[in-house]
Every structure is written in structure tokens, then in C-alpha cells.
Design a protein around this motif. Sequence first.
Motif, PDB file in Angstrom:
ATOM      1  N   PHE A 149       0.831  -1.213   0.000  1.00  0.00           N
ATOM      2  CA  PHE A 149       0.000   0.000   0.000  1.00  0.00           C
ATOM      3  C   PHE A 149       0.861   1.257   0.000  1.00  0.00           C
ATOM      4  O   PHE A 149       0.444   2.295  -0.511  1.00  0.00           O
ATOM      5  N   VAL A 150       2.082   1.139   0.526  1.00  0.00           N
ATOM      6  CA  VAL A 150       2.996   2.280   0.478  1.00  0.00           C
ATOM      7  C   VAL A 150       3.544   2.442  -0.932  1.00  0.00           C
ATOM      8  O   VAL A 150       3.654   3.553  -1.457  1.00  0.00           O
ATOM      9  N   ALA A 175       0.996   4.092  -2.902  1.00  0.00           N
ATOM     10  CA  ALA A 175       0.948   5.535  -2.663  1.00  0.00           C
ATOM     11  C   ALA A 175       2.040   6.237  -3.463  1.00  0.00           C
ATOM     12  O   ALA A 175       1.833   7.314  -4.024  1.00  0.00           O
ATOM     13  N   ARG A 185       2.982  13.293   2.751  1.00  0.00           N
ATOM     14  CA  ARG A 185       1.692  12.641   2.890  1.00  0.00           C
ATOM     15  C   ARG A 185       1.865  11.136   3.082  1.00  0.00           C
ATOM     16  O   ARG A 185       1.210  10.526   3.930  1.00  0.00           O
ATOM     17  N   ILE A 186       2.749  10.539   2.312  1.00  0.00           N
ATOM     18  CA  ILE A 186       2.982   9.101   2.471  1.00  0.00           C
ATOM     19  C   ILE A 186       3.453   8.810   3.899  1.00  0.00           C
ATOM     20  O   ILE A 186       2.975   7.899   4.554  1.00  0.00           O
ATOM     21  N   HIS A 246       0.122   7.607   5.669  1.00  0.00           N
ATOM     22  CA  HIS A 246       0.102   6.165   5.456  1.00  0.00           C
ATOM     23  C   HIS A 246       1.019   5.408   6.400  1.00  0.00           C
ATOM     24  O   HIS A 246       0.655   4.367   6.913  1.00  0.00           O
ATOM     25  N   ASN A 301       0.013   3.844  10.822  1.00  0.00           N
ATOM     26  CA  ASN A 301       0.053   2.393  10.908  1.00  0.00           C
ATOM     27  C   ASN A 301       1.148   1.881  11.826  1.00  0.00           C
ATOM     28  O   ASN A 301       1.228   0.697  12.106  1.00  0.00           O
ATOM     29  N   ASN A 339      -4.186   0.260   2.675  1.00  0.00           N
ATOM     30  CA  ASN A 339      -3.939   0.823   3.997  1.00  0.00           C
ATOM     31  C   ASN A 339      -5.132   0.512   4.897  1.00  0.00           C
ATOM     32  O   ASN A 339      -6.241   0.968   4.631  1.00  0.00           O
ATOM     33  N   ARG A 384      -7.657   3.360   6.126  1.00  0.00           N
ATOM     34  CA  ARG A 384      -8.322   4.302   5.233  1.00  0.00           C
ATOM     35  C   ARG A 384      -9.542   3.626   4.620  1.00  0.00           C
ATOM     36  O   ARG A 384      -9.481   2.466   4.231  1.00  0.00           O
ATOM     37  N   THR A 386      -9.052   5.742   0.043  1.00  0.00           N
ATOM     38  CA  THR A 386      -8.005   5.082  -0.720  1.00  0.00           C
ATOM     39  C   THR A 386      -8.110   5.410  -2.203  1.00  0.00           C
ATOM     40  O   THR A 386      -7.127   5.748  -2.857  1.00  0.00           O
ATOM     41  N   GLU A 430      -7.795   9.466  -2.888  1.00  0.00           N
ATOM     42  CA  GLU A 430      -6.662  10.233  -2.365  1.00  0.00           C
ATOM     43  C   GLU A 430      -5.842  10.898  -3.465  1.00  0.00           C
ATOM     44  O   GLU A 430      -5.524  12.085  -3.388  1.00  0.00           O
ATOM     45  N   ARG A 482      -8.399   1.954  -7.261  1.00  0.00           N
ATOM     46  CA  ARG A 482      -7.394   2.964  -6.913  1.00  0.00           C
ATOM     47  C   ARG A 482      -6.529   3.274  -8.133  1.00  0.00           C
ATOM     48  O   ARG A 482      -6.214   4.435  -8.417  1.00  0.00           O
TER      49      ARG A 482
END
Lengths: 320, 415, 347
Positions: free
Chosen positions: B307-308, B311, B320-321, B325, B329, C115, C118, C123, C126, C176
Motif C-alpha cells: 500500500f505504500v 501511494a 503525505r505518504i 500512510h 500504521n 492501507n 483508510r 483510498t 486520495e 485505486r
Amino acid sequence: MATFLLRRVLVALPVILGVFTVLFFALHAMPGDPVDTLIPRDIPSENREELIRNLGLDQPLYVQYFKTIEQLFTLQLKTFGTRRPVVEVIAEALPNTLILALASVAIAYVVGILLGIVQAVRQYSKLDTGITVVALVFYSMPGFWLALMLILAFALWWPVLPATGMHSPGWEFMPPAARRLDLLRHLVLPAATLSLASAAGVARYMRSSMLEVVRQDYVRTARAKGLRRSKVVFKHALRNALLPIVTLLGLELPALFSGAVLVETVFGWPGMGRQIVGAIFRQDFPVVLTNTFVFSSLVVLGSLLADLLYSVVDPRIRHG
Amino acid sequence: MESAGGAPGAVTPPQGAPRRGPLSGGARAAAAAVPGLGPLLRGEPGVAAVALIYLAAALSTTAVGGGRAIEAVADWAAWGAARLAGGTAIPEWSRVRLDSLVATLTLLALYAGLWTWAVRDSRRDPTAPPARDTEGRRIWRQFRRNPGAVGGLVLIGLLYLVTLLTPLLAPYLPEVQMDVVANKLKPPGSEGFPLGTDEFARDVLSRLMYGARISLSIGFIAASLSVGLGTVLGALAAWFGGWVDMAIMRFADMLLSFPRLVLLLFLLAAFDTRSMYLIVTILGVTGWMSVSRLVRAQILSLREQDFVQAARALGLPTGRILFVHLVPNSLAPVIVAASLITGHTLLLDAGLSFLGLGVSPPTPTWGGMISDGKDLLRQAWWIAVPPGLTIVVAALSFNLVGDGLRDALDPRLRT
Amino acid sequence: MSALPAAAPAPDLLEVQGLVKHFPIRRGLLMRVAGHVRAVDGVSFRVGAGETLGLVGESGCGKTTVGRTLLRLIDPTAGAALFEGRDLFTLPPAQMREARRALQIIFQDPYSSLNPRRTVAQTVGEALATHGIARGSELRDRVEKVIVQVGLQPLHMDRYPHEFSGGQRQRIGIARALALGPRFIVCDEAVSALDVSIQAQIINLLEELQAELGLSYLFIAHGLGVVRHISKRVAVMYLGRIVEEAETEELFRNPLHPYTRALLSAIPGGRRKGAARTRIVLPGDVPSPIHPPPGCHFHPRCAYARAECRAGPYPETVTLRGSSHRAACHFVTEDGGSPVLGDPPPG
């Protein structure tokens, strides 16, 4: 392994030197003049300047810095106050701190490990809960206050132990056995104070470490084979549960020294902790610097030792 | 506090146990009128106890300090009226302390909160299915199963309530000295001095209460500072790596490689007078190392998660990341650490005061009071004992909450 | 700044030329670079607009690294990737941010790719918000449109990932990627972690989206079975290099490289009538990409390997005459033959 250790040392050296450097300049940046603490203000100014010259405080800071480092490593550094070599001063205090520290570490680990085992074996029993709560209370207690309470209880209300110092008056004339007993009696309260909080910590770690191990398959297998519970606990589980505790030992050193500073002050124990507090208040730079240097070297040594022990105890760990 | 074992949590009824339905008619009205009655009627003694403790706190504060509250409000009202009328006369500020007004407002808010809760709670149907499950609710459910942790949380609440209500509760101002000859070193229980007086004939109870404000504020703010600083530095070290990582982590090593107390002594000895802000700052900036290590390790492992990477692929800005994110977490262990650090900071601050390097006298602090009492142990044990006990209670509460959070956040313990 | 001859109007959406990625290995006291993991060692391919290229190979062959370097999630060591004529690897940050809107990725693990804190709407929306493309109710509308497009319902928008199944999560991941309106999507083993029945659903969804939106895919997978259905062309990778590439039907009908043949034989069931081919089991493991075998990297596991395969240079890539079928094997000739390997299996 050797490479790993060597790298650790190489990383640690600049850290220690960095500590030393930062402290040196911080000390000199501090307001107030160490000379003021040595002599009355109304002394003639030429005498004052002579003293400053003698202490080397008139030279540029960087000269003082390198000179101090040189003197530190050649053991030539002298205190501001008495002009005795710092090594001598510290040599007097270091053994005393080590006696106290070793005694309390020993008590803390023996008591803590035993309690942790008891708790893990009787998980969720009243005994387990009780020990957890008591341990947490001691863990949450300021050491110096515990010290005062122990003095109040065992030296004032029920005077069975000496409250302060390391020796009774006139101990020099005692026979050796009586001397040792005298030292032991003086050691009880400070060592108890220092060890109680850290025993509480050790017990917590030991309990969870033990529980972790007991859940592992090989311990279940041992139980399933029909081995007796106590045998499983002591032969199979204990060895592996002790692993994380070993590392704890190395990492706890700074906290132990922090505790020693307060406990030594309360009990008037002539160790490094009390010495450094006094030296900070007197602005006796050489004593402060050497003391912290010794402290941080011991801390680094401690964590190195922990790594080393860890890989000795656990054959799976090999640092590449 | 919940009763042990069965844990009659309202959100998750134990399987199979028959539950009473919502309250009806008169019972509901009574439950709305008396906070704590509702849970009691529904058979939830733990929740009821918490509500009743806070109700008792509110009522006893009103009984002790109601007069002062009214006085404070009246004085402020008079001053306000004078201002409106164009008068420029400045009132007698020593009596119209902002403190008292804040305390009065706190008390009112406490009442308002209690009854809002009671009314809402009286309408609650314990048999209704819980609303949609969220992460927070699951954690809270785990947390409230732990009686020690809930107890710690209640105690922390009470302690901080006391710090706000002190102007209404404390018999005297902390610096007030009575007639020294007549009143010094009075033992606890003496007329007018429930916990006795110290050698300057100052009321120990009042000093204890005002000391709570200083000591607890220092603990809380300094710990927040440490945690905030540690989170940011740890996140930066992990994300940027290279020399940034190197510099931050070696600096942390440096700070960790000698006893923190010595470092603090060192920094504080440089100041002749030490305000609360100074102590808070210095405690804060010397306590971030463990948090930064934690956050760094968390982020290093999270950074490779998809998910990172997603991003990054979306072209989101680095900040922002990091802070939307990654940091949220990695907060679970940080929250636990924050609670434990607060307890630890309390102890450390007490130690500093004990060595004479805390907030300068005559401001009362718990550690300072112990220090005042250390040479009078034989004659007046009551000076040094109570502040030590309050320190233990406060630190213990934070440690209990920290432990409870750790268990609640540990996914392995979840079912 | 591209090395491409500026002639021919490129019909290809993406052209990758000589992509190399070496990860340094640091060792010893001073953490010196002791060697390199040659994850990707000179890979070139093209993907046309609206086309799908399947990229297949065992784990560790570098296919994922290829996908991630295209999005600059990993910086390449060398090579160029021309996307609509511009080299992605040399784009300045601002333009790269622009390019990311056209270039997206879908991940393998539907659990770690979202994530957990979110909501679906957060998600998916964004990037739209931070790129300043949409905000407020317009943002919400666009997110809803994408959510519906991937087969979810608007009521799902305010839920958290843990409330969904693996297949639904993968749809969220697709939403996404779609939100920014990309033209090219890297599907990095996008279905490998899913149940077989769900796999088919997701592949169908990807095909529908392709038809509807004219998307191009780089579809990465570790087996040939999955890519057959969706890909126009397929490239097979082994130890950081493409060993064979052809139109999908051509590759399945006439595999030239022994490695491709082994992969083909590993597809469970699904063979045509009577063609009961024996399964080719490769001996040994994939060699270390730190020290790839000399000569043809595949020779230690190749049943046909001869002296020239074991020593000497890496085999040249040969393109069949009158076709775009190419393979890197010493035995392949331009005439489409491969005398040593024998006839292609009956198709």
C-alpha cells in the motif's frame, strides 16, 4: 562474528567520543565560572588569574579540548578542586559503585527470574496476579523514595541496619571478618533499593519470555512425551526463556547507573554516582568528563557483551 | 472497574448468558437522573462504579469548594459588568484568579458530562447488535476486559481532574505559610491540617494538590514532546535512510549511551532558576530515543508493503505518504510506549526535584516535597511519605494503562 | 534525451530498451560493495496501445522488478522506457508526477496493498485530491463512478478494507489504479494470491475495463496458464532476461526455448485432446542471480545443453523470419527451426 564485533566497536568509538565532545563544550558553555566555586570572590584578582592559568582555563577552547583528551588518555587529568589525578579519585569510587551494582544486579536477576518462572508456571493464578501487581508497584516507585522509606522503616523506626555510608566509624580497627560483615550490613538497604525496581522488570520479562517458550511446539512435544512438568520447565523451557533476559542485562546498565546516582546520594554511598552529582554542582570539569567517559564506555561494553552472550547462548545467531 | 472474570462488558455479552433488555419507564427515568444507576440496574457493576466514583468526585468538590466557585463566578461577572459599563477599574486579581474560574468551569463540565452520559446510557439497549465494528472499538473492547488497565485509566482521569479542581479543593494556597512557631511540623489530623504541615508551617495537603498540577503536567507534556519528536525523527530516519538515518540514529545512540539522569543534571545545573517550561523541554528532548527506534523499525517494515508502494506509484507527496500512510500504521507500539514513558518521566522529574534540580522552589512539586522531607524523616515522616505515594499511584496508573494497551493492541491475543 | 532514433511515429505506448537493474550487496567491515544481484539484466519489449503483454517467469526472475522500475518505485541501473515517446527514467520529478497519472500498478497481495486505516473512498480518491483533480462532491462522484466500474457498490465507499474479501479488496486496488484515468497498468501478479474462481472474475473484469477504456496492460504472472487468456503477446523471463517472446497463440503453438517448453508443460490440465504430453521437470533450482551461470544462464537445467551453451557468450536473440517471434537459444535458427530440440509439440 569477529567482523561483527569489530564493526560494533568501530561504530561505538565515535559515539563515545561524540558524547565526550558534546559534554566538553556544553560544560564550557554553561554560565558560571568553576573558579568561583573554588575560591571566595573577594580574593585579589592576581591570585584569581593565577589559578585560572594553573587550571589551563585561560587557553583557547580548542586547545583545552585537545589537551583534555590527551590528558584523559595518558591518565594525567587532575581535578579542579584538589588537583589530585582524576584517575585516583575515580579509582576510589569505581569499586564502591561496582560492589553496589553487582550486588543489586545479582539480587535483581535471581529474584526476578525465580518470580518470573513461578508466574509462568502458575499462569493466571492468584499468585501470578499478585506478583504482577506487586512487581508493577515497585516498577512505578521512585527509587530514592523507596530508599527513604527503607531508611524510615529499618534504620529509624526499627533500627536494625545503618542508614548511610559504607562503613561504621572505626571500621579500620575491626578484624577482617567483622569488616566484611559491616560492609554487608551497609550494603543491604542500597542494594535492596536498586534491585527491587529492576527485579520487577526482570520478572515481567521472564514471565512473558517463559510463556512464549512454553507455547512452542517442542515444549508441547516434551510434555506430550510424558515428561514431568518440572523437568520440562527446567530442562527444556528455561534455557530458551533465559535468552532475552541475557540481552536485557546489557541494556539495563544505563538505567542501573541512573538509579545508582540517586541511591548513592540518598545513602551517602561513596560511589561514582554521588561523585558525579557533586562534581556537576562544583563544576569540576575533569571529574565530570572522566566519569561520563567511564560510564558510557561501560554502557557500550555492556551492550557488546549482551550481543556476544546472546550468540553464545543461542547457536542460531551468527553475525555475518 | 470491571468485576474480574465474567467481565460484563456491555458491547460483547458473554456467550449464552441471558441479558436484560433495555430499561423501561420509571427505571429509565431514575437511571437518567442518577448517573451510574442505569448500569447498576442492568447488572453492570463495573461501569456503575466508575460513574459513581466520578459523581462522588463532583459532589464532594461542590461541597468543599462550592462557595469558592460561586465567589469566583460572581467576581468575574462583576468585573465583566464593570467593563461593559465602561468602568476601567481592575478588580482584585488575587481573589478573582483565572484558576478558580477554570476549576469552576471544569466542575460544571463534569456535571454536564455525567448527566449527558446518564441520559444517553439510560436509553441504551444492551441487547441491540453493536454498530459497525471498527479498529478502535475492537481495541477498546479488549482494553476494558483488563480490570487493572481500566482502573489505571479511571485513576488517571481522577488525578487530572484533581489538578483542574485544586483551586476549589485545596484548603490553602501552596506557598502560604502560617504562623511558623505555632504551626510548624504539625502531624496529620491536626485541626485544619488533614495531612499536617512542613517545617515552614505550610499545609501538606494543599501542597500535594498543587504539586500534582506541576508534576502531572510535566509528566504528560514532556512525554508528549518525547513521543512526538521520536515519531518524527524515527519516521525521517527510516524513510530517507542514508546519512539522515545515520545521523539521527547515531545521535540517539549517543544520548542512550550514558545515564539519562546524569545528562539531565548536567543540562539543568546550568540554570539558576528552573521554570516548569524549562524542565518540560529538557525532559522532552532527552527522551525521544526509544520512540524513534520503535517508529523507525515499524516504518522500515511497513515501507515495503504494497500500500505504500501504491501511494508512491500514485505520485503522492513524501510528507503525505509518511504521515498519512506510514506513521498512523506504526502508532500502536508508540501509544503503548507513550503511556509507559509518561510514567517514567514522572519518576525522572521527581528524581530531579529530589536532587534539587527540578522546578525551583517555592513552587510545589512532588519530588521537591520528598526532598524537603528527607532530612526530617525522624521528626516528620508525613512530609516525604504522601508525595511518594501519589507518585507511585500516578506512575502505576500509566503503567497499567500501557500494559492494557499493549495487550489490547497485540493482534495475537485477539479472537 | 532519448536514445531512440527520432524517426518512426511510435505506434507503441511503451517501449522498454535494455532495462538493467543491479542491486548492490554490501559486505564486510566497511560495507563495501561485494557484488551485485543482477535482478534485471538487459530487458527490452514493447507494449502497444490497448494491448496486453504477459510477462512470465519463476519467482526471482526479475519480472516484478521490471514492473516496479517502470513506475520508478525502484530506480533502474540502466536502460530507457519510452512512454508515449518520453523516457520515464529521465523525467524530472514534476513531469514524472504527471506521467504517474497515465501509468499505474495493481499489486499481488490484496491484504498488504490496502492501507487498513483508510476507507475505500479515501483510498480511491486520495490521488485525485492530492493531484488537485477533483474535490468535494465532484471527488465523491468520481470515486463512486470508479467503484461501480470495478463491480463494487456505492455503499462500500465508507467501509474499511478488513470488511472485504480478497477478491473485493483486489477490486478496490483496481479502482485505486483506475481513479487517475491511466492508459497503462502494470498488473503485478494481480491474481496470483486469489482463489481460482476469483481469479477468473478479476481477469474478466480487467478485460472488460480494457475494452471499455482502451487500457494497456503489462500482465506479470509466474505461470503461462494465467496469461494465455488475457495477453496478446507473451514474454518469458529467466534470470533477469527475456528468453522468448511471441504472439500468445504462436508461443503456445511453437515454443522455441526449452524453458518455455518446461513452463508450458507445467500448465495443469487444459491441453487439447489426446496430446498427452509428458511433463518436463526441470532439475535443480533457479541459480543465484548474484553469480549467474556462464554462457546460457539456463544450461545447468537444460536437457539439451552442449559445450557451446556452457561456455562462451550468452546466446543471441534470434527473430524468426517474417514474424515477431524471438528467442535467445543457441539452437534456434531464423527459419523457425530448432534442429536439436526437435519438432514443436503438436498444436
